[in-house]
Design a protein around this motif. Structure first.
Motif, PDB file in Angstrom:
ATOM      1  N   GLY A   8       0.776  -1.230   0.000  1.00  0.00           N
ATOM      2  CA  GLY A   8       0.000   0.000   0.000  1.00  0.00           C
ATOM      3  C   GLY A   8       0.805   1.276   0.000  1.00  0.00           C
ATOM      4  O   GLY A   8       0.239   2.366   0.028  1.00  0.00           O
ATOM      5  N   GLY A   9       2.123   1.172  -0.018  1.00  0.00           N
ATOM      6  CA  GLY A   9       2.923   2.383  -0.076  1.00  0.00           C
ATOM      7  C   GLY A   9       2.804   3.065  -1.430  1.00  0.00           C
ATOM      8  O   GLY A   9       2.186   2.535  -2.355  1.00  0.00           O
ATOM      9  N   GLU A  77      -4.614  -9.183   9.513  1.00  0.00           N
ATOM     10  CA  GLU A  77      -4.030  -8.002   8.894  1.00  0.00           C
ATOM     11  C   GLU A  77      -4.141  -6.802   9.835  1.00  0.00           C
ATOM     12  O   GLU A  77      -5.096  -6.686  10.602  1.00  0.00           O
ATOM     13  N   VAL A  78      -3.173  -5.937   9.765  1.00  0.00           N
ATOM     14  CA  VAL A  78      -3.195  -4.665  10.479  1.00  0.00           C
ATOM     15  C   VAL A  78      -3.001  -3.563   9.449  1.00  0.00           C
ATOM     16  O   VAL A  78      -2.299  -3.753   8.447  1.00  0.00           O
ATOM     17  N   TYR A  79      -3.632  -2.436   9.679  1.00  0.00           N
ATOM     18  CA  TYR A  79      -3.647  -1.345   8.720  1.00  0.00           C
ATOM     19  C   TYR A  79      -3.155  -0.049   9.362  1.00  0.00           C
ATOM     20  O   TYR A  79      -3.250   0.131  10.580  1.00  0.00           O
ATOM     21  N   LEU A  80      -2.685   0.843   8.516  1.00  0.00           N
ATOM     22  CA  LEU A  80      -2.361   2.191   8.952  1.00  0.00           C
ATOM     23  C   LEU A  80      -2.974   3.141   7.933  1.00  0.00           C
ATOM     24  O   LEU A  80      -2.494   3.254   6.807  1.00  0.00           O
ATOM     25  N   GLN A 121       7.586   1.941   1.065  1.00  0.00           N
ATOM     26  CA  GLN A 121       7.997   3.341   0.916  1.00  0.00           C
ATOM     27  C   GLN A 121       6.776   4.244   0.762  1.00  0.00           C
ATOM     28  O   GLN A 121       5.876   3.951  -0.042  1.00  0.00           O
ATOM     29  N   VAL A 122       6.778   5.300   1.552  1.00  0.00           N
ATOM     30  CA  VAL A 122       5.759   6.344   1.441  1.00  0.00           C
ATOM     31  C   VAL A 122       6.474   7.653   1.137  1.00  0.00           C
ATOM     32  O   VAL A 122       7.372   8.049   1.880  1.00  0.00           O
TER      33      VAL A 122
END
Length: 126
Positions: A8-9, A77-80, A121-122
């Motif tokens: 998701g980066g 799953e864990v999300y940010l 990477q963000v």
């Protein structure tokens, strides 16, 4: 051994949003800590957000009110969720997880994580 994989980066304009996901394989702990860390270019790694098995969350001051950590136990799953992103949020983001004994430090404190993902990477541009 636990395997963590982030996704998701990407790159986003300042003020935009991104959601990071972390898939945990072979994670069967009943009591645990999960967390997101980040390492900006040329700087040390820092803790961003933590979540325990009771769904208690903690946040670094720099992201409080803009980032949200959550989990889906059925999917492991864990999300940010990262909103109102700023250029200073640019970093490599890492998912971390470990089992936690009740006598250990809280997830948001001086707690040592033993399992890490490869990073996502963000990049936030102005």
């Amino acid at each position: 051994q636990v395997h963590l994989e982030e996704s998701g980066g990407g790159s986003v304009q300042s003020g935009g949003s991104l959601r990071l996901s972390c898939k945990a394989s072979r994670f069967t702990y009943r009591t645990y800590c999960m967390a997101w860390f980040r390492q900006p270019p040329g700087k040390e790694r820092e803790r961003v957000a933590t979540l325990d098995n009771a769904a208690t969350a903690t946040y670094a001051e720099a992201v409080n009110g803009r980032f949200t950590i959550s989990q889906d136990n059925a999917k492991n799953e864990v999300y940010l969720q990262m909103d109102s992103l700023k250029p200073e949020d640019t970093a490599m983001y890492y998912c971390a997880a470990s089992s936690r004994h009740p006598a250990q430090n809280p997830c948001g404190g001086d707690f040592e994580y033993h399992n890490w993902g490869q990073g996502a990477q963000v990049t936030v541009f102005s």
